[in-house]
Write an enzyme that holds these catalytic residues in place. Structure first.
Site, PDB file in Angstrom:
ATOM      1  CB  SER A 178      40.900  38.687  36.371  1.00  0.00           C
ATOM      2  OG  SER A 178      42.079  38.351  37.068  1.00  0.00           O
ATOM      3  CG  HIS A 211      39.399  40.959  39.910  1.00  0.00           C
ATOM      4  ND1 HIS A 211      38.599  41.209  41.004  1.00  0.00           N
ATOM      5  CD2 HIS A 211      40.100  39.837  40.215  1.00  0.00           C
ATOM      6  CE1 HIS A 211      38.801  40.288  41.924  1.00  0.00           C
ATOM      7  NE2 HIS A 211      39.711  39.446  41.473  1.00  0.00           N
ATOM      8  CG  ASP A 222      43.000  37.794  41.067  1.00  0.00           C
ATOM      9  OD1 ASP A 222      42.176  37.858  41.997  1.00  0.00           O
ATOM     10  OD2 ASP A 222      42.686  37.484  39.909  1.00  0.00           O
ATOM     11  CG  MET A 264      47.611  35.514  44.086  1.00  0.00           C
ATOM     12  SD  MET A 264      47.583  34.083  42.967  1.00  0.00           S
ATOM     13  CE  MET A 264      46.072  34.416  42.039  1.00  0.00           C
ATOM     14  CG  HIS A 284      40.763  38.801  45.357  1.00  0.00           C
ATOM     15  ND1 HIS A 284      40.512  37.660  44.611  1.00  0.00           N
ATOM     16  CD2 HIS A 284      40.634  38.416  46.651  1.00  0.00           C
ATOM     17  CE1 HIS A 284      40.257  36.651  45.413  1.00  0.00           C
ATOM     18  NE2 HIS A 284      40.340  37.083  46.655  1.00  0.00           N
ATOM     19  CG  MET A 296      43.438  35.737  46.831  1.00  0.00           C
ATOM     20  SD  MET A 296      43.335  34.733  45.327  1.00  0.00           S
ATOM     21  CE  MET A 296      43.630  36.005  44.094  1.00  0.00           C
ATOM     22  CG  MET A 351      37.764  33.043  46.181  1.00  0.00           C
ATOM     23  SD  MET A 351      38.378  33.921  44.724  1.00  0.00           S
ATOM     24  CE  MET A 351      39.259  32.609  43.864  1.00  0.00           C
ATOM     25  N   GLY A 358      44.548  30.852  43.664  1.00  0.00           N
ATOM     26  CA  GLY A 358      45.979  30.644  43.424  1.00  0.00           C
ATOM     27  C   GLY A 358      46.375  30.653  41.970  1.00  0.00           C
ATOM     28  N   GLY A 371      44.840  31.080  37.686  1.00  0.00           N
ATOM     29  CA  GLY A 371      43.787  31.380  36.737  1.00  0.00           C
ATOM     30  C   GLY A 371      43.503  30.181  35.852  1.00  0.00           C
ATOM     31  N   GLY A 372      42.403  30.229  35.123  1.00  0.00           N
ATOM     32  CA  GLY A 372      42.088  29.201  34.143  1.00  0.00           C
ATOM     33  C   GLY A 372      41.467  27.932  34.693  1.00  0.00           C
ATOM     34  CG  ASP A 423      37.932  35.788  41.237  1.00  0.00           C
ATOM     35  OD1 ASP A 423      38.182  35.266  40.137  1.00  0.00           O
ATOM     36  OD2 ASP A 423      38.783  36.393  41.910  1.00  0.00           O
ATOM     37  N   GLY A 424      36.120  33.077  39.425  1.00  0.00           N
ATOM     38  CA  GLY A 424      36.640  31.740  39.165  1.00  0.00           C
ATOM     39  C   GLY A 424      35.810  30.942  38.191  1.00  0.00           C
ATOM     40  N   GLY A 425      36.354  30.684  37.018  1.00  0.00           N
ATOM     41  CA  GLY A 425      35.679  29.833  36.050  1.00  0.00           C
ATOM     42  C   GLY A 425      34.470  30.457  35.378  1.00  0.00           C
ATOM     43  N   GLY A 462      38.568  36.080  33.564  1.00  0.00           N
ATOM     44  CA  GLY A 462      39.992  36.078  33.262  1.00  0.00           C
ATOM     45  C   GLY A 462      40.310  35.451  31.930  1.00  0.00           C
TER      46      GLY A 462
END
Length: 222
Positions: A7, A32, A34, A36, A65, A67, A136, A141, A143-144, A174-176, A196
């Site tokens: 990402s 990827h 993102d 937003m 993606h 959002m 998700m 909203g 990253g990290g 997607d996420g963590g 990411g």
């Protein structure tokens, strides 16, 4: 085959083309992106101009993606800019079937994204129309963020549900996602791992992607 999708949200924005080149040369499967809008999520990121620019820089599929509120107004912009995969949120779409159909009319892969607290049955009527599902595993909203542990069972439930209906729909997470939880996520039923900060937050992103690819190949073997 398990796919790795770096990402660019976690990359240095002044060197995004370099980040994409590193990802491609290291064996990544997708890029990827993102998007937003500052409304659906409290952050602003990328527009179609960036996607159009990246389309000239890489042969990898661009996984966009969305959002955003009112995704129907964004789909044509990103489809024409060069996106290959487009996912929208069930929470943001008023007419979900129309929006998924619109993505397909542009000959793009259509995905449906769900936030961590969104129940799986909300996509019951549209599941057969999807090319992939994006779960998700952090609140969208930023990253990290750390992976929400309760999402393990949600991934497993979705995998079982897809198998019961005899469908072949990949699950994107997607996420963590990191080296430390990749193996468990794959065993849960994940097919595509968005990474990411676990890549672009490392001193050597090339090495990070290479390690993830090797672990994915090893864990994903039957």
């Amino acid at each position: 085959m398990i796919q790795i999708a770096p990402s660019i949200l976690s990359a240095d924005f002044s060197k995004i083309s370099d980040a994409v080149k590193i990802a491609e040369e290291s064996g990544a499967d997708l890029i990827h992106v993102d998007v937003m809008d500052g409304h659906f999520v409290p952050n602003l990121t990328f527009g179609p101009q960036l996607v159009a620019s990246l389309r000239k820089k890489t042969s990898l599929p661009l996984d966009v993606h969305l959002m955003v509120d009112n995704p129907r107004s964004f789909i044509p912009l990103f489809a024409k800019a060069g996106a290959d995969w487009i996912s929208i949120h069930v929470e943001a779409s008023v007419h979900l079937h129309k929006d998924i159909t619109l993505i397909k009319e542009y000959d793009k892969k259509a995905g449906l994204a769900l936030n961590p607290a969104t129940p799986l049955p909300l996509m019951n009527e549209i599941l057969e129309e999807l090319d992939f599902v994006l779960l998700m595993t952090v609140n969208p909203g930023w990253g990290g963020q750390e992976f929400i542990q309760s999402c393990h069972s949600k991934i497993s439930q979705l995998r079982s549900w897809i198998r019961e209906q005899k469908l072949e729909i990949p699950i994107q997470i997607d996420g963590g996602v990191s080296l430390s939880n990749m193996e468990e996520l794959i065993k849960d039923g994940a097919d595509i791992l968005v990474v990411g900060s676990a890549v672009f937050g490392e001193k050597n992103p090339r090495e990070a992607i290479t390690k993830m690819k090797k672990l994915a190949e090893k864990t994903g073997q039957p």
